[in-house]
Write a protein that holds these residues in place. Sequence first.
Motif, PDB file in Angstrom:
ATOM      1  N   ILE A   1      27.589  18.649 -22.670  1.00 36.81           N
ATOM      2  CA  ILE A   1      28.983  18.767 -23.091  1.00 36.81           C
ATOM      3  C   ILE A   1      29.555  20.068 -22.543  1.00 36.81           C
ATOM      4  CG2 ILE A   1      28.751  17.313 -25.119  1.00 36.81           C
ATOM      5  CD1 ILE A   1      28.622  19.819 -26.846  1.00 36.81           C
ATOM      6  N   ASN A   2      30.764  19.973 -22.014  1.00 31.94           N
ATOM      7  CA  ASN A   2      31.451  21.099 -21.400  1.00 31.94           C
ATOM      8  C   ASN A   2      32.572  21.591 -22.305  1.00 31.94           C
ATOM      9  OD1 ASN A   2      29.841  20.844 -19.089  1.00 31.94           O
ATOM     10  ND2 ASN A   2      31.243  19.350 -18.181  1.00 31.94           N
ATOM     11  N   LEU A   3      32.520  22.872 -22.659  1.00 34.58           N
ATOM     12  CA  LEU A   3      33.459  23.472 -23.596  1.00 34.58           C
ATOM     13  C   LEU A   3      34.077  24.725 -22.992  1.00 34.58           C
ATOM     14  CD1 LEU A   3      31.024  23.438 -26.671  1.00 34.58           C
ATOM     15  CD2 LEU A   3      32.673  21.643 -26.084  1.00 34.58           C
ATOM     16  N   VAL A   4      35.331  24.989 -23.334  1.00 36.28           N
ATOM     17  CA  VAL A   4      35.962  26.257 -22.975  1.00 36.28           C
ATOM     18  C   VAL A   4      36.515  26.859 -24.264  1.00 36.28           C
ATOM     19  CG1 VAL A   4      38.185  25.147 -22.404  1.00 36.28           C
ATOM     20  CG2 VAL A   4      37.674  27.432 -21.521  1.00 36.28           C
ATOM     21  N   VAL A   5      36.331  28.179 -24.428  1.00 41.55           N
ATOM     22  CA  VAL A   5      36.815  28.869 -25.617  1.00 41.55           C
ATOM     23  C   VAL A   5      38.023  29.716 -25.239  1.00 41.55           C
ATOM     24  CG1 VAL A   5      36.210  30.336 -27.569  1.00 41.55           C
ATOM     25  CG2 VAL A   5      34.449  28.961 -26.473  1.00 41.55           C
ATOM     26  N   LEU A   6      39.130  29.506 -25.958  1.00 36.37           N
ATOM     27  CA  LEU A   6      40.383  30.206 -25.702  1.00 36.37           C
ATOM     28  C   LEU A   6      40.829  30.906 -26.976  1.00 36.37           C
ATOM     29  CD1 LEU A   6      42.164  27.187 -23.976  1.00 36.37           C
ATOM     30  CD2 LEU A   6      41.038  29.085 -22.795  1.00 36.37           C
ATOM     31  N   GLY A   7      41.665  31.947 -26.832  1.00 36.32           N
ATOM     32  CA  GLY A   7      42.184  32.607 -28.024  1.00 36.32           C
ATOM     33  C   GLY A   7      42.632  34.024 -27.757  1.00 36.32           C
TER      34      GLY A   7
ATOM     35  N   SER B   1      41.211  36.856 -23.125  1.00 34.66           N
ATOM     36  CA  SER B   1      42.148  36.504 -24.191  1.00 34.66           C
ATOM     37  C   SER B   1      43.576  36.438 -23.648  1.00 34.66           C
ATOM     38  CB  SER B   1      42.096  37.553 -25.302  1.00 34.66           C
ATOM     39  OG  SER B   1      42.433  38.832 -24.790  1.00 34.66           O
ATOM     40  N   TYR B   2      44.401  35.709 -24.388  1.00 33.57           N
ATOM     41  CA  TYR B   2      45.834  35.738 -24.150  1.00 33.57           C
ATOM     42  C   TYR B   2      46.537  35.814 -25.492  1.00 33.57           C
ATOM     43  CZ  TYR B   2      50.615  34.586 -23.428  1.00 33.57           C
ATOM     44  OH  TYR B   2      51.991  34.643 -23.473  1.00 33.57           O
ATOM     45  N   PRO B   3      47.391  36.842 -25.710  1.00 32.88           N
ATOM     46  CA  PRO B   3      47.710  37.962 -24.833  1.00 32.88           C
ATOM     47  C   PRO B   3      46.496  38.872 -24.611  1.00 32.88           C
ATOM     48  CG  PRO B   3      49.348  37.740 -26.584  1.00 32.88           C
ATOM     49  CD  PRO B   3      48.195  36.871 -26.952  1.00 32.88           C
ATOM     50  N   HIS B   4      46.526  39.617 -23.506  1.00 31.90           N
ATOM     51  CA  HIS B   4      45.435  40.494 -23.089  1.00 31.90           C
ATOM     52  C   HIS B   4      45.965  41.914 -22.975  1.00 31.90           C
ATOM     53  CE1 HIS B   4      42.138  42.087 -20.603  1.00 31.90           C
ATOM     54  NE2 HIS B   4      41.444  41.011 -20.952  1.00 31.90           N
ATOM     55  N   SER B   5      45.118  42.900 -23.302  1.00 31.89           N
ATOM     56  CA  SER B   5      45.583  44.286 -23.286  1.00 31.89           C
ATOM     57  C   SER B   5      45.827  44.810 -21.880  1.00 31.89           C
ATOM     58  CB  SER B   5      44.575  45.190 -24.007  1.00 31.89           C
ATOM     59  OG  SER B   5      43.309  45.155 -23.367  1.00 31.89           O
ATOM     60  N   ASP B   6      45.170  44.205 -20.865  1.00 32.09           N
ATOM     61  CA  ASP B   6      45.285  44.732 -19.500  1.00 32.09           C
ATOM     62  C   ASP B   6      45.759  43.711 -18.474  1.00 32.09           C
ATOM     63  OD1 ASP B   6      44.201  47.338 -20.202  1.00 32.09           O
ATOM     64  OD2 ASP B   6      42.263  46.330 -20.394  1.00 32.09           O
ATOM     65  N   LEU B   7      45.762  42.433 -18.819  1.00 27.85           N
ATOM     66  CA  LEU B   7      46.110  41.393 -17.858  1.00 27.85           C
ATOM     67  C   LEU B   7      47.387  40.681 -18.284  1.00 27.85           C
ATOM     68  CD1 LEU B   7      42.581  39.758 -17.405  1.00 27.85           C
ATOM     69  CD2 LEU B   7      43.668  41.399 -15.870  1.00 27.85           C
TER      70      LEU B   7
ATOM     71  N   VAL C   1      45.749  35.871 -16.571  1.00 22.67           N
ATOM     72  CA  VAL C   1      44.816  35.166 -17.450  1.00 22.67           C
ATOM     73  C   VAL C   1      44.834  33.677 -17.151  1.00 22.67           C
ATOM     74  CG1 VAL C   1      44.277  34.564 -19.840  1.00 22.67           C
ATOM     75  CG2 VAL C   1      44.998  36.899 -19.278  1.00 22.67           C
ATOM     76  N   ARG C   2      46.034  33.102 -17.066  1.00 28.44           N
ATOM     77  CA  ARG C   2      46.156  31.667 -16.800  1.00 28.44           C
ATOM     78  C   ARG C   2      45.472  31.287 -15.492  1.00 28.44           C
ATOM     79  NH1 ARG C   2      51.818  30.487 -15.119  1.00 28.44           N
ATOM     80  NH2 ARG C   2      50.885  31.300 -13.205  1.00 28.44           N
ATOM     81  N   ASP C   3      45.711  32.070 -14.445  1.00 27.94           N
ATOM     82  CA  ASP C   3      45.153  31.736 -13.141  1.00 27.94           C
ATOM     83  C   ASP C   3      43.630  31.868 -13.134  1.00 27.94           C
ATOM     84  OD1 ASP C   3      47.711  31.258 -12.299  1.00 27.94           O
ATOM     85  OD2 ASP C   3      47.919  33.119 -11.156  1.00 27.94           O
ATOM     86  N   ARG C   4      43.105  32.886 -13.834  1.00 29.06           N
ATOM     87  CA  ARG C   4      41.649  33.055 -13.875  1.00 29.06           C
ATOM     88  C   ARG C   4      40.986  31.924 -14.644  1.00 29.06           C
ATOM     89  NH1 ARG C   4      40.469  39.624 -14.528  1.00 29.06           N
ATOM     90  NH2 ARG C   4      41.629  40.211 -12.647  1.00 29.06           N
ATOM     91  N   VAL C   5      41.587  31.523 -15.755  1.00 26.93           N
ATOM     92  CA  VAL C   5      41.015  30.433 -16.541  1.00 26.93           C
ATOM     93  C   VAL C   5      41.119  29.120 -15.776  1.00 26.93           C
ATOM     94  CG1 VAL C   5      41.171  29.109 -18.682  1.00 26.93           C
ATOM     95  CG2 VAL C   5      41.517  31.595 -18.721  1.00 26.93           C
TER      96      VAL C   5
ATOM     97  N   GLU D   1      52.595  33.272 -32.745  1.00 26.92           N
ATOM     98  CA  GLU D   1      51.219  33.207 -32.249  1.00 26.92           C
ATOM     99  C   GLU D   1      50.810  31.764 -31.980  1.00 26.92           C
ATOM    100  OE1 GLU D   1      46.644  34.350 -33.610  1.00 26.92           O
ATOM    101  OE2 GLU D   1      48.348  34.908 -34.880  1.00 26.92           O
ATOM    102  N   ARG D   2      51.161  30.861 -32.903  1.00 29.88           N
ATOM    103  CA  ARG D   2      50.843  29.444 -32.704  1.00 29.88           C
ATOM    104  C   ARG D   2      51.533  28.912 -31.461  1.00 29.88           C
ATOM    105  NH1 ARG D   2      53.997  25.611 -36.468  1.00 29.88           N
ATOM    106  NH2 ARG D   2      55.561  26.514 -35.079  1.00 29.88           N
ATOM    107  N   ASP D   3      52.821  29.238 -31.302  1.00 34.16           N
ATOM    108  CA  ASP D   3      53.580  28.717 -30.168  1.00 34.16           C
ATOM    109  C   ASP D   3      53.027  29.235 -28.852  1.00 34.16           C
ATOM    110  OD1 ASP D   3      55.149  27.423 -32.009  1.00 34.16           O
ATOM    111  OD2 ASP D   3      56.805  28.855 -31.904  1.00 34.16           O
ATOM    112  N   HIS D   4      52.663  30.536 -28.800  1.00 34.55           N
ATOM    113  CA  HIS D   4      52.077  31.099 -27.581  1.00 34.55           C
ATOM    114  C   HIS D   4      50.781  30.378 -27.236  1.00 34.55           C
ATOM    115  CE1 HIS D   4      54.997  34.161 -26.946  1.00 34.55           C
ATOM    116  NE2 HIS D   4      54.661  34.920 -27.972  1.00 34.55           N
ATOM    117  N   ALA D   5      49.937  30.151 -28.248  1.00 35.15           N
ATOM    118  CA  ALA D   5      48.647  29.506 -28.017  1.00 35.15           C
ATOM    119  C   ALA D   5      48.836  28.080 -27.518  1.00 35.15           C
ATOM    120  CB  ALA D   5      47.819  29.516 -29.302  1.00 35.15           C
ATOM    121  N   VAL D   6      49.734  27.345 -28.150  1.00 34.78           N
ATOM    122  CA  VAL D   6      49.969  25.953 -27.770  1.00 34.78           C
ATOM    123  C   VAL D   6      50.527  25.860 -26.358  1.00 34.78           C
ATOM    124  CG1 VAL D   6      51.413  23.935 -28.232  1.00 34.78           C
ATOM    125  CG2 VAL D   6      50.211  25.067 -30.110  1.00 34.78           C
TER     126      VAL D   6
END
Length: 221
Positions: free
Chosen positions: A9-15, A77-83, A88-92, A122-127
């Motif tokens: 099973i392939n999983l990705v963790v976001l947050g 993470s997104y938001p990220h302190s340095d990116l 972040v989107r492009d790396r993921v 926060e919910r809207d950004h994550a979604v």
Amino acid sequence: MADSNEMTINLVVLGRTQTGKSAAGNSLLGSSDFESHRSPSSVTAHCSLGCSCRLLGIMRRNGCELALRVQVLDTPSYPHSDLSREHVRDRVRSALGHHFRKEGLHLALLALRADLPLCPDERDHAVHFIQELLGPTWKDFTAVLLTHADKAEEAGFSEEAYLHSAPSTLLSLLSSVQHKYIFLDNQKNLTKEERAIVLRKLLNFIRQNNYQVLPLKHIKE
């Protein structure tokens, strides 16, 4: 399927930063593959893939036991302190294409802290971020990891009481992903039995989705 007696099973963790994404990934793998510690800034800057050994005694199909392998992609993470959001989107997106292009993605796990309220922004950004990555069918391939559940328990909340007191922002999010959620303790290493319970819950989510995977062939590495 790697063969008739094994499933991967392939999983990705976001947050967000400090939600416990990397710690959650380590719990799922039963390892310490991902760097995880408290920090005033975001710890994870690059995506990395962790793979478990063959796990027995967790799943059966058609009356036969299958060996299980778990692959977890840890992400910045997104938001990220340095990116920036775009970085972040492009790396993921690139890592998803690189690691899961051939086999597809079973589940994206959105890490949210159980001991902190989920605000609408926060919910809207994550979604929106998950929608950008996974596309219009994101709800079918997303589950929520409620991390730091130990702190909610210390405050006197059982799982039932927690959900009864949860804000509408969280409840609506859980409803949108067909109530696919897991409470996770971030303060201890999961025992073999506790880890098996969590993995069986994830497998049940995947089974409810008829073992479909999200194809990623359109994503460029």
